[in-house]
Design a protein around this motif. Structure first.
Motif, mmCIF file in Angstrom:
data_model
loop_
_atom_site.group_PDB
_atom_site.id
_atom_site.type_symbol
_atom_site.label_atom_id
_atom_site.label_comp_id
_atom_site.label_asym_id
_atom_site.label_seq_id
_atom_site.Cartn_x
_atom_site.Cartn_y
_atom_site.Cartn_z
ATOM 1 N N ILE A 69 0.880 -1.166 0.000
ATOM 2 C CA ILE A 69 0.000 0.000 0.000
ATOM 3 C C ILE A 69 0.917 1.215 0.000
ATOM 4 N N GLU A 70 0.745 2.088 -0.977
ATOM 5 C CA GLU A 70 1.593 3.278 -1.082
ATOM 6 C C GLU A 70 0.707 4.503 -1.229
ATOM 7 N N HIS A 71 1.007 5.534 -0.432
ATOM 8 C CA HIS A 71 0.271 6.796 -0.492
ATOM 9 C C HIS A 71 1.236 7.954 -0.321
ATOM 10 N N HIS A 87 10.541 22.822 12.888
ATOM 11 C CA HIS A 87 11.954 23.115 12.673
ATOM 12 C C HIS A 87 12.302 23.304 11.202
ATOM 13 N N GLY A 88 11.640 22.575 10.328
ATOM 14 C CA GLY A 88 11.943 22.674 8.901
ATOM 15 C C GLY A 88 11.222 23.820 8.209
ATOM 16 N N ASN A 89 9.943 23.994 8.543
ATOM 17 C CA ASN A 89 9.122 24.980 7.835
ATOM 18 C C ASN A 89 8.700 26.172 8.700
ATOM 19 N N ASN A 90 9.178 26.239 9.936
ATOM 20 C CA ASN A 90 8.895 27.360 10.847
ATOM 21 C C ASN A 90 7.413 27.671 10.979
ATOM 22 N N TRP A 91 6.593 26.630 10.990
ATOM 23 C CA TRP A 91 5.133 26.750 11.119
ATOM 24 C C TRP A 91 4.514 27.622 10.024
ATOM 25 N N ASP A 92 5.178 27.749 8.897
ATOM 26 C CA ASP A 92 4.642 28.546 7.790
ATOM 27 C C ASP A 92 3.614 27.695 7.037
ATOM 28 N N PRO A 93 2.308 28.041 7.125
ATOM 29 C CA PRO A 93 1.282 27.217 6.475
ATOM 30 C C PRO A 93 1.373 27.215 4.949
ATOM 31 N N GLU A 94 2.165 28.136 4.401
ATOM 32 C CA GLU A 94 2.376 28.143 2.952
ATOM 33 C C GLU A 94 3.398 27.083 2.533
ATOM 34 N N LYS A 95 4.189 26.614 3.502
ATOM 35 C CA LYS A 95 5.180 25.578 3.213
ATOM 36 C C LYS A 95 4.572 24.217 3.528
ATOM 37 N N MET A 96 4.730 23.319 2.593
ATOM 38 C CA MET A 96 4.129 21.997 2.716
ATOM 39 C C MET A 96 5.126 20.988 3.287
ATOM 40 N N VAL A 97 4.576 20.006 3.968
ATOM 41 C CA VAL A 97 5.322 18.836 4.395
ATOM 42 C C VAL A 97 4.811 17.682 3.554
ATOM 43 N N LYS A 98 5.734 16.984 2.927
ATOM 44 C CA LYS A 98 5.370 15.848 2.080
ATOM 45 C C LYS A 98 5.503 14.572 2.899
ATOM 46 N N VAL A 99 4.484 13.722 2.822
ATOM 47 C CA VAL A 99 4.489 12.449 3.539
ATOM 48 C C VAL A 99 4.296 11.327 2.525
ATOM 49 N N ASP A 100 5.184 10.346 2.586
ATOM 50 C CA ASP A 100 5.070 9.145 1.758
ATOM 51 C C ASP A 100 5.031 7.947 2.694
ATOM 52 N N ILE A 101 4.067 7.059 2.472
ATOM 53 C CA ILE A 101 3.936 5.866 3.297
ATOM 54 C C ILE A 101 3.909 4.639 2.398
ATOM 55 N N ILE A 102 4.727 3.672 2.756
ATOM 56 C CA ILE A 102 4.714 2.370 2.094
ATOM 57 C C ILE A 102 4.501 1.326 3.178
ATOM 58 N N PHE A 103 3.500 0.492 2.982
ATOM 59 C CA PHE A 103 3.199 -0.583 3.926
ATOM 60 C C PHE A 103 3.148 -1.869 3.135
ATOM 61 N N ASP A 104 3.998 -2.820 3.509
ATOM 62 C CA ASP A 104 3.943 -4.113 2.834
ATOM 63 C C ASP A 104 3.964 -5.231 3.879
ATOM 64 N N GLU A 105 4.193 -6.444 3.425
ATOM 65 C CA GLU A 105 4.118 -7.611 4.304
ATOM 66 C C GLU A 105 5.145 -7.600 5.425
ATOM 67 N N THR A 106 6.230 -6.878 5.243
ATOM 68 C CA THR A 106 7.323 -6.953 6.214
ATOM 69 C C THR A 106 7.621 -5.659 6.953
#
Length: 160
Positions: free
Chosen positions: A16-18, A70-89
């Motif tokens: 599963i990848e999102h 720490h990375g984006n200084n709470w600036d809502p215009e700056k995005m945080v990218k999240v990638d998730i991979i879930f597999d059998e292991t």
């Protein structure tokens, strides 16, 4: 924000990848962590242990908050990218901020050590990396993307 599909139950189609992009706001980090927990609740007892679910959620939340604060200084215009991979292991989560300054694996390891010092145990903050390394004990890695720092969290799991 794309929503984690809490109705996903067909585990025959792993991995599963999102991917998501989330504005740097604490309430959205909490909402994302809540949705992630719903997703994990759908698959617990199939691939992960029930008692591990909260560990996965806390580790993800700490990574989101660190990237937003720490990375984006709470600036809502700056995005945080999240990638998730879930597999059998394993579960692999990558969280990327837009910080133009590199944060290395060596710096992360030093911060983890500092968080365990007696004089720092009562501090109100500064334990995010320690928590990430504890809950995702199979891997904590930083990569500088210029700009942006990406932390990758890895947790191996076994079918229960």
């Amino acid at each position: 924000m794309n929503e984690i599909n809490p109705n996903y139950k067909d585990l025959r189609h792993l991995p599963i990848e999102h991917s998501w992009s989330i504005p740097s706001q604490e309430d959205l980090a909490r909402k994302f962590a809540d949705e992630f927990e719903k997703f994990l609740n759908q698959i617990e007892n199939s691939w992960i242990k029930t008692e591990d679910t909260s560990d996965y959620v806390v580790g993800l939340f700490e990574a989101l908050i660190d990237a937003m604060k720490h990375g984006n200084n709470w600036d809502p215009e700056k995005m945080v990218k999240v990638d998730i991979i879930f597999d059998e292991t394993q579960l692999i989560i990558s969280v990327t901020d837009s910080n133009p300054v590199e944060f290395s694996n060596q710096e992360a390891r030093q911060k983890i050590i500092e968080a365990t010092l007696p004089e720092n145990l009562e501090r109100g903050s500064g334990r995010g990396l320690l928590m990430m390394s504890h809950y995702y004990s199979d891997g904590l890695n930083f990569e500088f993307l210029n700009p942006g720092n990406k932390v990758t969290l890895t947790k191996l799991h076994s079918k229960t």
